[in-house]
Enzyme design. Sequence first.
Site, PDB file in Angstrom:
ATOM      1  N   VAL A 101       0.845  -1.197   0.000  1.00 23.62           N
ATOM      2  CA  VAL A 101       0.000   0.000   0.000  1.00 23.62           C
ATOM      3  C   VAL A 101       0.884   1.253   0.000  1.00 23.62           C
ATOM      4  O   VAL A 101       0.418   2.352   0.241  1.00 23.62           O
ATOM      5  CB  VAL A 101      -0.923  -0.003   1.250  1.00 23.62           C
ATOM      6  CG1 VAL A 101      -1.883  -1.178   1.231  1.00 23.62           C
ATOM      7  CG2 VAL A 101      -0.118  -0.012   2.553  1.00 23.62           C
ATOM      8  N   HIS A 117      -4.695  -4.359  -2.238  1.00 26.76           N
ATOM      9  CA  HIS A 117      -4.999  -4.066  -0.827  1.00 26.76           C
ATOM     10  C   HIS A 117      -5.106  -2.560  -0.551  1.00 26.76           C
ATOM     11  O   HIS A 117      -5.011  -2.143   0.602  1.00 26.76           O
ATOM     12  CB  HIS A 117      -3.941  -4.705   0.101  1.00 26.76           C
ATOM     13  CG  HIS A 117      -4.044  -6.204   0.171  1.00 26.76           C
ATOM     14  ND1 HIS A 117      -3.063  -7.011   0.713  1.00 26.76           N
ATOM     15  CD2 HIS A 117      -5.043  -7.054  -0.219  1.00 26.76           C
ATOM     16  CE1 HIS A 117      -3.448  -8.284   0.638  1.00 26.76           C
ATOM     17  NE2 HIS A 117      -4.638  -8.342   0.075  1.00 26.76           N
ATOM     18  N   CYS A 125     -14.363   7.880   4.022  1.00 26.73           N
ATOM     19  CA  CYS A 125     -15.361   7.901   5.089  1.00 26.73           C
ATOM     20  C   CYS A 125     -15.991   6.515   5.194  1.00 26.73           C
ATOM     21  O   CYS A 125     -16.337   5.905   4.189  1.00 26.73           O
ATOM     22  CB  CYS A 125     -16.426   8.950   4.766  1.00 26.73           C
ATOM     23  SG  CYS A 125     -17.848   8.874   5.876  1.00 26.73           S
ATOM     24  N   CYS A 146     -15.787  12.865   8.853  1.00 29.78           N
ATOM     25  CA  CYS A 146     -16.293  13.352   7.560  1.00 29.78           C
ATOM     26  C   CYS A 146     -17.397  14.382   7.831  1.00 29.78           C
ATOM     27  O   CYS A 146     -17.988  14.389   8.923  1.00 29.78           O
ATOM     28  CB  CYS A 146     -16.859  12.177   6.788  1.00 29.78           C
ATOM     29  SG  CYS A 146     -17.616  12.582   5.225  1.00 29.78           S
TER      30      CYS A 146
END
Length: 244
Positions: A101, A117, A125, A146
Amino acid sequence: MFSETLIELLKKDPKICVLTGAGVSAESGVPTFRGENGIWKKFRAEELATVDAFMSNPDLVLAWYQHRRDIIDNIEPNPGHYALAKMEKNFSDFCLVTQNVDNLHENAGSKYILEVHGNIMKNKCMNCNKPVERLDFKEGDELPECECGGMIRPDVVWFGEMLPQDVFEEANRKAFQCDLFFSIGTSAIVYPAAALPITAKQRGAYLVEINVTETELSTLADEVLLGPSGEILPKLLMTAGIDV
Ligand code: BJW
Ligand code: ZN
């Protein structure tokens, strides 16, 4: 060190599919998930990378991701990442599937990357799925929220969650069709990504593993190249006459 079969195959412009894992970034200074290196504050990935862990202790999980972003912000791709970017340019059908990642493949110049991934630099959110580009979180900070009131979480795939469907389907298709599959720097125990080399092998691909140790995949592989990927990959390209 490399078999003649592998070198001859590389010279025929085979369809190549590569799966990378945390070991590919280890030489850049990114800790792997498993093994001694993989422990952060005594927690294993399996204890932190879950929705349950996030819901019961969001501070802890966000702090882990912040710690990892801080590491990534200060490191560079290594020769293994650059060799893979070079392979993309040299082969007409080349697909890079990564479980990582950390953006290091992109930073090394790879263009077509299937991130199965997710990506640690992205957030979203939990309620409305709205993307949130960058989050800087310090332990003790108020939890980010959010505008809809939902909790913000890293846009990565946790245990028990589905992988992004279109991305994984494409990875599966490429594994299905390739002539040569490389499994590099992954313990090959986390599914469904770990099924990709098995699929490729079952469909008749030549399966090569590059890792510092043997894994559960090793007995299935046609060739296991033991050593750091940042050393083996450039050597392999040089041996096959691919300009590095
Ligand atoms: C070097 C090197 C150098 C070092 N050069 N090499 C029981 C049986 C089968 C499956 C399951 C099961 N129970 C649960 C499951 C499913 C589960 C799973 O597979 N669990 C296994 C652990 C058993 N999978 C899932 O839950 C997945 N989703 C899913 O299945 O959906 C369907 C479903 C839905 C609902 C309910 C149930 C199922 C999702 C998996 C998501 C994994 N997420 C993480 C976190 C991502 C975000 C983040 O980064 O925080 O992904 S966990 C972590 O593991 C991360 C990695 O991508 C992944 C793989 O790890 P990786 O990359 O292989 O790293 P390491 O550390 O394990 O290995 C490094 C290797 O490098 C080692 O081999 C070293 O030797 C080597 N190395 N230096 C070359 N220089
Ligand atoms: Zn929202």
